[in-house]
Design a protein around this motif. Structure first.
Motif, PDB file in Angstrom:
ATOM      1  N   SER A  98       0.827  -1.200   0.000  1.00 47.62           N
ATOM      2  CA  SER A  98       0.000   0.000   0.000  1.00 47.62           C
ATOM      3  C   SER A  98       0.866   1.256   0.000  1.00 47.62           C
ATOM      4  O   SER A  98       1.927   1.289   0.624  1.00 47.62           O
ATOM      5  N   LEU A  99       0.375   2.271  -0.684  1.00 47.45           N
ATOM      6  CA  LEU A  99       0.907   3.626  -0.547  1.00 47.45           C
ATOM      7  C   LEU A  99      -0.003   4.336   0.427  1.00 47.45           C
ATOM      8  O   LEU A  99      -1.183   4.537   0.143  1.00 47.45           O
ATOM      9  N   MET A 100       0.535   4.689   1.593  1.00 47.33           N
ATOM     10  CA  MET A 100      -0.288   5.221   2.669  1.00 47.33           C
ATOM     11  C   MET A 100       0.332   6.474   3.279  1.00 47.33           C
ATOM     12  O   MET A 100       1.482   6.816   2.986  1.00 47.33           O
ATOM     13  N   ILE A 101      -0.438   7.129   4.129  1.00 45.72           N
ATOM     14  CA  ILE A 101       0.028   8.345   4.776  1.00 45.72           C
ATOM     15  C   ILE A 101       1.046   8.009   5.862  1.00 45.72           C
ATOM     16  O   ILE A 101       0.920   7.018   6.576  1.00 45.72           O
ATOM     17  N   ASP A 102       2.035   8.857   5.963  1.00 46.05           N
ATOM     18  CA  ASP A 102       3.087   8.689   6.956  1.00 46.05           C
ATOM     19  C   ASP A 102       2.598   9.235   8.294  1.00 46.05           C
ATOM     20  O   ASP A 102       2.786  10.411   8.623  1.00 46.05           O
ATOM     21  N   ASN A 103       1.918   8.368   9.060  1.00 47.72           N
ATOM     22  CA  ASN A 103       1.464   8.786  10.383  1.00 47.72           C
ATOM     23  C   ASN A 103       1.789   7.711  11.423  1.00 47.72           C
ATOM     24  O   ASN A 103       2.212   6.599  11.087  1.00 47.72           O
ATOM     25  N   GLU A 104       1.599   8.043  12.665  1.00 49.67           N
ATOM     26  CA  GLU A 104       1.989   7.154  13.764  1.00 49.67           C
ATOM     27  C   GLU A 104       1.228   5.841  13.727  1.00 49.67           C
ATOM     28  O   GLU A 104       1.803   4.778  13.988  1.00 49.67           O
ATOM     29  N   LYS A 105      -0.056   5.885  13.412  1.00 48.30           N
ATOM     30  CA  LYS A 105      -0.867   4.670  13.415  1.00 48.30           C
ATOM     31  C   LYS A 105      -0.389   3.695  12.347  1.00 48.30           C
ATOM     32  O   LYS A 105      -0.235   2.490  12.612  1.00 48.30           O
ATOM     33  N   ASN A 106      -0.153   4.177  11.137  1.00 48.90           N
ATOM     34  CA  ASN A 106       0.326   3.296  10.069  1.00 48.90           C
ATOM     35  C   ASN A 106       1.698   2.717  10.400  1.00 48.90           C
ATOM     36  O   ASN A 106       1.977   1.546  10.138  1.00 48.90           O
ATOM     37  N   HIS A 107       2.564   3.539  11.004  1.00 50.84           N
ATOM     38  CA  HIS A 107       3.896   3.069  11.364  1.00 50.84           C
ATOM     39  C   HIS A 107       3.867   2.115  12.560  1.00 50.84           C
ATOM     40  O   HIS A 107       4.845   1.404  12.806  1.00 50.84           O
ATOM     41  N   SER A 108       2.757   2.099  13.293  1.00 46.91           N
ATOM     42  CA  SER A 108       2.656   1.153  14.406  1.00 46.91           C
ATOM     43  C   SER A 108       2.530  -0.280  13.903  1.00 46.91           C
ATOM     44  O   SER A 108       2.753  -1.236  14.648  1.00 46.91           O
ATOM     45  N   ASN A 144       5.827  -8.858   2.155  1.00 45.37           N
ATOM     46  CA  ASN A 144       6.273  -8.471   3.501  1.00 45.37           C
ATOM     47  C   ASN A 144       5.112  -7.921   4.323  1.00 45.37           C
ATOM     48  O   ASN A 144       5.003  -8.205   5.527  1.00 45.37           O
ATOM     49  N   SER A 145       4.241  -7.132   3.688  1.00 45.47           N
ATOM     50  CA  SER A 145       3.103  -6.566   4.418  1.00 45.47           C
ATOM     51  C   SER A 145       2.136  -7.663   4.835  1.00 45.47           C
ATOM     52  O   SER A 145       1.588  -7.641   5.948  1.00 45.47           O
ATOM     53  N   GLN A 146       1.929  -8.631   3.961  1.00 47.07           N
ATOM     54  CA  GLN A 146       1.054  -9.758   4.292  1.00 47.07           C
ATOM     55  C   GLN A 146       1.636 -10.565   5.448  1.00 47.07           C
ATOM     56  O   GLN A 146       0.915 -10.927   6.397  1.00 47.07           O
ATOM     57  N   ASP A 147       2.933 -10.844   5.377  1.00 46.33           N
ATOM     58  CA  ASP A 147       3.584 -11.613   6.438  1.00 46.33           C
ATOM     59  C   ASP A 147       3.509 -10.885   7.776  1.00 46.33           C
ATOM     60  O   ASP A 147       3.301 -11.514   8.827  1.00 46.33           O
ATOM     61  N   LYS A 148       3.673  -9.544   7.761  1.00 46.59           N
ATOM     62  CA  LYS A 148       3.622  -8.789   9.009  1.00 46.59           C
ATOM     63  C   LYS A 148       2.247  -8.902   9.659  1.00 46.59           C
ATOM     64  O   LYS A 148       2.133  -9.128  10.867  1.00 46.59           O
ATOM     65  N   LEU A 149       1.206  -8.768   8.858  1.00 50.23           N
ATOM     66  CA  LEU A 149      -0.144  -8.837   9.403  1.00 50.23           C
ATOM     67  C   LEU A 149      -0.460 -10.214   9.974  1.00 50.23           C
ATOM     68  O   LEU A 149      -1.207 -10.339  10.949  1.00 50.23           O
ATOM     69  N   LEU A 150       0.114 -11.253   9.381  1.00 50.06           N
ATOM     70  CA  LEU A 150      -0.104 -12.602   9.897  1.00 50.06           C
ATOM     71  C   LEU A 150       0.600 -12.817  11.235  1.00 50.06           C
ATOM     72  O   LEU A 150       0.152 -13.614  12.058  1.00 50.06           O
ATOM     73  N   LYS A 151       1.680 -12.109  11.446  1.00 46.09           N
ATOM     74  CA  LYS A 151       2.472 -12.296  12.662  1.00 46.09           C
ATOM     75  C   LYS A 151       1.850 -11.606  13.869  1.00 46.09           C
ATOM     76  O   LYS A 151       2.092 -12.015  15.007  1.00 46.09           O
ATOM     77  N   ILE A 152       1.104 -10.550  13.604  1.00 42.42           N
ATOM     78  CA  ILE A 152       0.532  -9.792  14.716  1.00 42.42           C
ATOM     79  C   ILE A 152      -0.960 -10.081  14.812  1.00 42.42           C
ATOM     80  O   ILE A 152      -1.463 -11.012  14.228  1.00 42.42           O
ATOM     81  N   ARG A 153      -1.682  -9.272  15.562  1.00 43.01           N
ATOM     82  CA  ARG A 153      -3.093  -9.556  15.828  1.00 43.01           C
ATOM     83  C   ARG A 153      -4.014  -9.271  14.650  1.00 43.01           C
ATOM     84  O   ARG A 153      -5.231  -9.326  14.794  1.00 43.01           O
ATOM     85  N   ARG A 154      -3.462  -9.002  13.479  1.00 42.33           N
ATOM     86  CA  ARG A 154      -4.300  -8.800  12.299  1.00 42.33           C
ATOM     87  C   ARG A 154      -4.580 -10.126  11.600  1.00 42.33           C
ATOM     88  O   ARG A 154      -4.881 -10.167  10.418  1.00 42.33           O
ATOM     89  N   ASN A 155      -4.466 -11.195  12.331  1.00 42.42           N
ATOM     90  CA  ASN A 155      -4.704 -12.555  11.852  1.00 42.42           C
ATOM     91  C   ASN A 155      -5.998 -13.036  12.500  1.00 42.42           C
ATOM     92  O   ASN A 155      -6.117 -13.073  13.726  1.00 42.42           O
ATOM     93  N   TYR A 156      -6.999 -13.413  11.696  1.00 40.94           N
ATOM     94  CA  TYR A 156      -8.301 -13.776  12.251  1.00 40.94           C
ATOM     95  C   TYR A 156      -8.240 -14.962  13.212  1.00 40.94           C
ATOM     96  O   TYR A 156      -9.019 -15.049  14.153  1.00 40.94           O
ATOM     97  N   LYS A 157      -7.305 -15.884  12.982  1.00 45.73           N
ATOM     98  CA  LYS A 157      -7.188 -17.017  13.898  1.00 45.73           C
ATOM     99  C   LYS A 157      -6.741 -16.549  15.278  1.00 45.73           C
ATOM    100  O   LYS A 157      -7.238 -17.025  16.306  1.00 45.73           O
ATOM    101  N   ASN A 217       6.634  -1.024   8.449  1.00 44.47           N
ATOM    102  CA  ASN A 217       7.852  -0.249   8.263  1.00 44.47           C
ATOM    103  C   ASN A 217       8.092  -0.038   6.769  1.00 44.47           C
ATOM    104  O   ASN A 217       7.277  -0.434   5.943  1.00 44.47           O
ATOM    105  N   GLU A 218       9.240   0.560   6.430  1.00 44.24           N
ATOM    106  CA  GLU A 218       9.513   0.918   5.033  1.00 44.24           C
ATOM    107  C   GLU A 218       9.737  -0.283   4.122  1.00 44.24           C
ATOM    108  O   GLU A 218       9.725  -0.133   2.886  1.00 44.24           O
ATOM    109  N   ASP A 219       9.948  -1.460   4.691  1.00 49.32           N
ATOM    110  CA  ASP A 219      10.079  -2.672   3.869  1.00 49.32           C
ATOM    111  C   ASP A 219       8.738  -3.333   3.597  1.00 49.32           C
ATOM    112  O   ASP A 219       8.667  -4.319   2.854  1.00 49.32           O
ATOM    113  N   GLU A 220       7.677  -2.781   4.206  1.00 47.83           N
ATOM    114  CA  GLU A 220       6.364  -3.419   4.125  1.00 47.83           C
ATOM    115  C   GLU A 220       5.283  -2.523   3.517  1.00 47.83           C
ATOM    116  O   GLU A 220       4.169  -2.972   3.261  1.00 47.83           O
TER     117      GLU A 220
END
Length: 291
Positions: free
Chosen positions: A210-220, A258-271, A223-226
Protein backbone atom coordinates in the motif's frame (compact mmCIF):
# COMPACT_ATOMS: atom_id res chain seq x y z
CA UNK A 1 -31.59 -4.04 16.41
CA UNK A 2 -29.29 -3.58 19.42
CA UNK A 3 -32.09 -2.04 21.45
CA UNK A 4 -34.32 -5.05 20.80
CA UNK A 5 -31.52 -7.51 21.63
CA UNK A 6 -30.84 -5.77 24.94
CA UNK A 7 -34.56 -5.76 25.79
CA UNK A 8 -34.56 -9.58 26.07
CA UNK A 9 -31.08 -9.98 27.56
CA UNK A 10 -32.21 -10.75 31.11
CA UNK A 11 -35.13 -12.89 29.99
CA UNK A 12 -32.97 -15.30 28.02
CA UNK A 13 -29.77 -14.82 30.03
CA UNK A 14 -27.40 -14.21 27.11
CA UNK A 15 -24.40 -11.91 26.79
CA UNK A 16 -24.29 -9.05 24.30
CA UNK A 17 -21.32 -7.74 22.40
CA UNK A 18 -21.48 -4.61 20.26
CA UNK A 19 -19.04 -4.00 17.42
CA UNK A 20 -18.45 -0.73 15.57
CA UNK A 21 -16.21 -1.14 12.54
CA UNK A 22 -16.01 2.59 11.79
CA UNK A 23 -17.38 5.74 13.52
CA UNK A 24 -20.01 6.27 10.82
CA UNK A 25 -22.24 8.60 12.85
CA UNK A 26 -19.28 10.86 13.62
CA UNK A 27 -18.22 10.78 9.96
CA UNK A 28 -21.74 11.66 8.84
CA UNK A 29 -21.83 14.51 11.37
CA UNK A 30 -18.51 15.91 10.13
CA UNK A 31 -19.64 15.53 6.52
CA UNK A 32 -22.91 17.32 7.16
CA UNK A 33 -21.25 20.13 9.12
CA UNK A 34 -18.61 20.69 6.45
CA UNK A 35 -20.55 20.35 3.22
CA UNK A 36 -24.29 20.90 3.76
CA UNK A 37 -26.27 24.03 4.70
CA UNK A 38 -28.50 22.30 7.28
CA UNK A 39 -25.79 22.33 9.91
CA UNK A 40 -27.90 22.77 13.05
CA UNK A 41 -30.54 20.21 12.07
CA UNK A 42 -27.96 17.57 11.15
CA UNK A 43 -25.89 18.34 14.24
CA UNK A 44 -28.91 17.66 16.45
CA UNK A 45 -29.87 14.54 14.49
CA UNK A 46 -26.47 12.88 14.63
CA UNK A 47 -25.72 14.03 18.16
CA UNK A 48 -28.89 12.36 19.40
CA UNK A 49 -28.00 9.18 17.52
CA UNK A 50 -24.53 9.16 19.09
CA UNK A 51 -25.95 9.65 22.60
CA UNK A 52 -28.45 6.83 22.14
CA UNK A 53 -25.72 4.56 20.75
CA UNK A 54 -23.47 5.25 23.74
CA UNK A 55 -26.30 4.53 26.17
CA UNK A 56 -27.10 1.20 24.54
CA UNK A 57 -23.42 0.25 24.25
CA UNK A 58 -22.97 0.73 27.98
CA UNK A 59 -25.69 -1.86 28.58
CA UNK A 60 -23.65 -4.44 26.65
CA UNK A 61 -21.22 -6.92 28.14
CA UNK A 62 -18.52 -6.25 25.56
CA UNK A 63 -17.70 -3.34 23.28
CA UNK A 64 -15.67 -3.99 20.13
CA UNK A 65 -14.23 -0.73 18.72
CA UNK A 66 -12.02 -0.69 15.60
CA UNK A 67 -8.96 0.32 17.67
CA UNK A 68 -7.97 1.62 21.09
CA UNK A 69 -7.25 5.02 19.57
CA UNK A 70 -10.70 5.14 17.96
CA UNK A 71 -12.29 4.17 21.29
CA UNK A 72 -10.62 7.13 23.00
CA UNK A 73 -11.36 9.56 20.18
CA UNK A 74 -14.96 8.68 19.29
CA UNK A 75 -16.42 6.53 22.07
CA UNK A 76 -15.00 7.88 25.38
CA UNK A 77 -18.38 7.63 27.10
CA UNK A 78 -18.65 3.90 26.43
CA UNK A 79 -17.33 2.26 29.60
CA UNK A 80 -18.26 -1.36 28.88
CA UNK A 81 -15.48 -3.94 28.82
CA UNK A 82 -13.56 -3.33 25.60
CA UNK A 83 -11.82 -5.56 23.08
CA UNK A 84 -10.53 -3.83 19.91
CA UNK A 85 -11.73 -5.81 16.91
CA UNK A 86 -9.67 -5.01 13.84
CA UNK A 87 -10.34 -6.13 10.32
CA UNK A 88 -7.76 -8.84 9.66
CA UNK A 89 -6.47 -11.51 7.32
CA UNK A 90 -7.96 -14.96 6.94
CA UNK A 91 -4.86 -17.20 6.63
CA UNK A 92 -6.84 -19.72 4.59
CA UNK A 93 -7.96 -17.21 1.94
CA UNK A 94 -4.78 -15.34 1.11
CA UNK A 95 -3.46 -14.76 -2.38
CA UNK A 96 0.11 -14.33 -3.50
CA UNK A 97 1.01 -11.30 -5.53
CA UNK A 98 2.46 -11.89 -8.97
CA UNK A 99 4.01 -8.98 -10.86
CA UNK A 100 1.64 -7.88 -13.60
CA UNK A 101 2.78 -8.40 -17.17
CA UNK A 102 3.99 -5.58 -19.39
CA UNK A 103 5.35 -2.12 -18.65
CA UNK A 104 2.14 -0.65 -17.22
CA UNK A 105 2.31 -0.16 -13.45
CA UNK A 106 -1.16 -0.90 -12.16
CA UNK A 107 -2.62 0.89 -9.14
CA UNK A 108 -5.93 0.26 -7.43
CA UNK A 109 -8.10 2.20 -4.99
CA UNK A 110 -11.01 0.50 -3.24
CA UNK A 111 -13.46 1.71 -0.63
CA UNK A 112 -15.85 4.56 0.07
CA UNK A 113 -15.27 7.99 -1.46
CA UNK A 114 -16.74 11.30 -0.34
CA UNK A 115 -15.54 14.90 0.08
CA UNK A 116 -13.91 14.14 3.46
CA UNK A 117 -11.60 11.58 1.84
CA UNK A 118 -10.36 14.16 -0.71
CA UNK A 119 -9.61 11.79 -3.57
CA UNK A 120 -9.27 14.81 -5.84
CA UNK A 121 -5.83 15.37 -4.28
CA UNK A 122 -4.77 11.91 -5.47
CA UNK A 123 -6.10 12.56 -8.96
CA UNK A 124 -4.27 15.90 -9.08
CA UNK A 125 -1.08 14.02 -8.24
CA UNK A 126 -1.63 11.46 -11.00
CA UNK A 127 -1.94 14.35 -13.45
CA UNK A 128 1.55 15.48 -12.45
CA UNK A 129 3.49 12.21 -12.63
CA UNK A 130 6.40 12.05 -15.05
CA UNK A 131 5.50 8.60 -16.39
CA UNK A 132 2.70 7.63 -18.73
CA UNK A 133 2.90 3.85 -18.21
CA UNK A 134 0.35 3.57 -15.42
CA UNK A 135 -3.27 2.60 -14.91
CA UNK A 136 -5.65 3.07 -11.99
CA UNK A 137 -8.53 0.74 -11.10
CA UNK A 138 -11.26 2.09 -8.83
CA UNK A 139 -13.80 -0.05 -6.97
CA UNK A 140 -16.52 1.67 -4.92
CA UNK A 141 -20.04 0.61 -3.93
CA UNK A 142 -21.70 3.99 -4.49
CA UNK A 143 -20.46 5.54 -7.71
CA UNK A 144 -22.30 8.87 -8.01
CA UNK A 145 -19.62 10.90 -6.22
CA UNK A 146 -16.63 9.36 -8.00
CA UNK A 147 -18.32 9.66 -11.42
CA UNK A 148 -18.85 13.37 -10.81
CA UNK A 149 -15.26 13.73 -9.66
CA UNK A 150 -13.74 11.82 -12.56
CA UNK A 151 -15.64 14.02 -15.02
CA UNK A 152 -13.38 16.86 -13.88
CA UNK A 153 -10.30 14.94 -15.09
CA UNK A 154 -10.91 14.25 -18.80
CA UNK A 155 -7.15 13.89 -19.45
CA UNK A 156 -7.11 10.82 -17.18
CA UNK A 157 -10.15 9.12 -18.71
CA UNK A 158 -8.12 6.52 -20.63
CA UNK A 159 -5.97 5.82 -17.57
CA UNK A 160 -8.75 4.96 -15.11
CA UNK A 161 -11.23 2.09 -14.95
CA UNK A 162 -14.26 2.39 -12.66
CA UNK A 163 -15.39 -1.18 -12.11
CA UNK A 164 -19.03 -2.24 -12.18
CA UNK A 165 -20.73 -5.35 -10.82
CA UNK A 166 -18.36 -6.03 -7.91
CA UNK A 167 -20.62 -7.51 -5.24
CA UNK A 168 -18.59 -10.13 -3.39
CA UNK A 169 -15.27 -10.24 -1.59
CA UNK A 170 -13.94 -12.78 -4.07
CA UNK A 171 -14.82 -10.51 -6.99
CA UNK A 172 -13.02 -7.67 -5.25
CA UNK A 173 -9.96 -9.83 -4.68
CA UNK A 174 -9.96 -10.88 -8.33
CA UNK A 175 -9.61 -7.23 -9.33
CA UNK A 176 -7.06 -6.37 -6.63
CA UNK A 177 -4.90 -9.31 -7.72
CA UNK A 178 -4.62 -7.81 -11.20
CA UNK A 179 -2.69 -4.82 -9.82
CA UNK A 180 0.74 -3.95 -8.42
CA UNK A 181 0.11 -1.34 -5.70
CA UNK A 182 -2.87 -0.36 -3.57
CA UNK A 183 -3.69 3.31 -2.97
CA UNK A 184 -4.51 3.94 0.70
CA UNK A 185 -3.97 7.70 0.77
CA UNK A 186 -6.31 9.51 3.14
CA UNK A 187 -6.06 13.01 4.61
CA UNK A 188 -4.64 13.37 8.09
CA UNK A 189 -7.54 13.74 10.51
CA UNK A 190 -9.05 12.03 13.54
CA UNK A 191 -10.84 9.47 11.36
CA UNK A 192 -7.79 8.25 9.47
CA UNK A 193 -5.16 8.69 12.19
CA UNK A 194 -6.84 6.31 14.64
CA UNK A 195 -7.33 3.19 12.51
CA UNK A 196 -5.58 1.21 9.79
CA UNK A 197 -7.72 1.67 6.68
CA UNK A 198 -9.69 -1.44 5.71
CA UNK A 199 -8.41 -1.11 2.15
CA UNK A 200 -4.86 -1.75 3.40
CA UNK A 201 -6.00 -5.14 4.68
CA UNK A 202 -7.79 -5.93 1.42
CA UNK A 203 -4.63 -5.15 -0.54
CA UNK A 204 -2.43 -7.21 1.79
CA UNK A 205 -4.78 -10.18 1.52
CA UNK A 206 -3.81 -10.29 -2.17
CA UNK A 207 -0.13 -9.60 -1.52
CA UNK A 208 -0.18 -5.97 -2.68
CA UNK A 209 1.78 -3.22 -0.92
CA UNK A 210 0.00 0.00 0.00
CA UNK A 211 0.91 3.63 -0.55
CA UNK A 212 -0.29 5.22 2.67
CA UNK A 213 0.03 8.35 4.78
CA UNK A 214 3.09 8.69 6.96
CA UNK A 215 1.46 8.79 10.38
CA UNK A 216 1.99 7.15 13.76
CA UNK A 217 -0.87 4.67 13.41
CA UNK A 218 0.33 3.30 10.07
CA UNK A 219 3.90 3.07 11.36
CA UNK A 220 2.66 1.15 14.41
CA UNK A 221 2.06 -1.76 12.02
CA UNK A 222 4.29 -1.32 8.97
CA UNK A 223 7.85 -0.25 8.26
CA UNK A 224 9.51 0.92 5.03
CA UNK A 225 10.08 -2.67 3.87
CA UNK A 226 6.36 -3.42 4.13
CA UNK A 227 4.65 -0.31 2.73
CA UNK A 228 5.24 3.03 1.01
CA UNK A 229 4.70 6.22 3.02
CA UNK A 230 4.21 9.88 2.17
CA UNK A 231 2.34 13.07 2.92
CA UNK A 232 -1.15 13.95 1.75
CA UNK A 233 -0.44 16.75 -0.67
CA UNK A 234 -0.18 16.80 -4.45
CA UNK A 235 3.59 17.20 -4.64
CA UNK A 236 4.33 14.48 -2.10
CA UNK A 237 1.91 12.01 -3.67
CA UNK A 238 3.20 12.69 -7.19
CA UNK A 239 6.78 12.22 -5.97
CA UNK A 240 5.90 8.89 -4.37
CA UNK A 241 4.05 7.71 -7.45
CA UNK A 242 7.10 8.54 -9.57
CA UNK A 243 9.34 6.60 -7.17
CA UNK A 244 7.03 3.58 -7.16
CA UNK A 245 6.89 3.53 -10.95
CA UNK A 246 10.69 3.39 -10.97
CA UNK A 247 10.78 0.27 -8.78
CA UNK A 248 10.93 -3.16 -10.50
CA UNK A 249 7.64 -5.00 -10.21
CA UNK A 250 9.37 -7.91 -8.52
CA UNK A 251 10.37 -5.53 -5.71
CA UNK A 252 6.82 -4.21 -5.43
CA UNK A 253 5.58 -7.79 -5.07
CA UNK A 254 8.22 -8.46 -2.41
CA UNK A 255 7.06 -5.45 -0.40
CA UNK A 256 3.48 -6.70 -0.70
CA UNK A 257 4.49 -10.13 0.57
CA UNK A 258 6.27 -8.47 3.50
CA UNK A 259 3.10 -6.57 4.42
CA UNK A 260 1.05 -9.76 4.29
CA UNK A 261 3.58 -11.61 6.44
CA UNK A 262 3.62 -8.79 9.01
CA UNK A 263 -0.14 -8.84 9.40
CA UNK A 264 -0.10 -12.60 9.90
CA UNK A 265 2.47 -12.30 12.66
CA UNK A 266 0.53 -9.79 14.72
CA UNK A 267 -3.09 -9.56 15.83
CA UNK A 268 -4.30 -8.80 12.30
CA UNK A 269 -4.70 -12.56 11.85
CA UNK A 270 -8.30 -13.78 12.25
CA UNK A 271 -7.19 -17.02 13.90
CA UNK A 272 -5.33 -15.05 16.57
CA UNK A 273 -8.22 -12.60 16.96
CA UNK A 274 -10.77 -15.41 17.28
CA UNK A 275 -8.72 -17.11 19.99
CA UNK A 276 -8.28 -13.90 21.99
CA UNK A 277 -11.93 -12.92 21.60
CA UNK A 278 -13.06 -16.36 22.78
CA UNK A 279 -10.89 -15.96 25.90
CA UNK A 280 -12.43 -12.56 26.65
CA UNK A 281 -15.96 -13.93 26.20
CA UNK A 282 -15.18 -16.89 28.48
CA UNK A 283 -13.95 -14.46 31.13
CA UNK A 284 -17.18 -12.45 30.91
CA UNK A 285 -19.31 -15.57 31.37
CA UNK A 286 -17.11 -16.81 34.21
CA UNK A 287 -17.33 -13.45 36.01
CA UNK A 288 -21.12 -13.45 35.75
CA UNK A 289 -21.52 -17.01 37.00
CA UNK A 290 -19.26 -16.36 39.99
CA UNK A 291 -21.42 -13.48 41.23
Amino acid sequence: VLENVLKHKEEYNYRVGYRISYPKQHHALELSQSFTPKGIYNWLKYTMKIRKRDKLANECDLFLPPSREAHQAFFPKIKAKSFPMFIGLDPEKLRESEPTEGDIVRFINVGTMDPLREFDVVLDAFERVNFTNWHLDIVVSHKAYIRTLLALYPKLSDKITLHEGVHTLEQLRDIISQNDVGIALLPSNIFHNTVIANKVIHYASCGLPSLMIDNEKNHSIFNEDEAYFGGFDVDSIADNLNKIMSIPKTELAKTGKNSQDKLLKIRRNYKVLAKELAEVMDDIVADDTSK
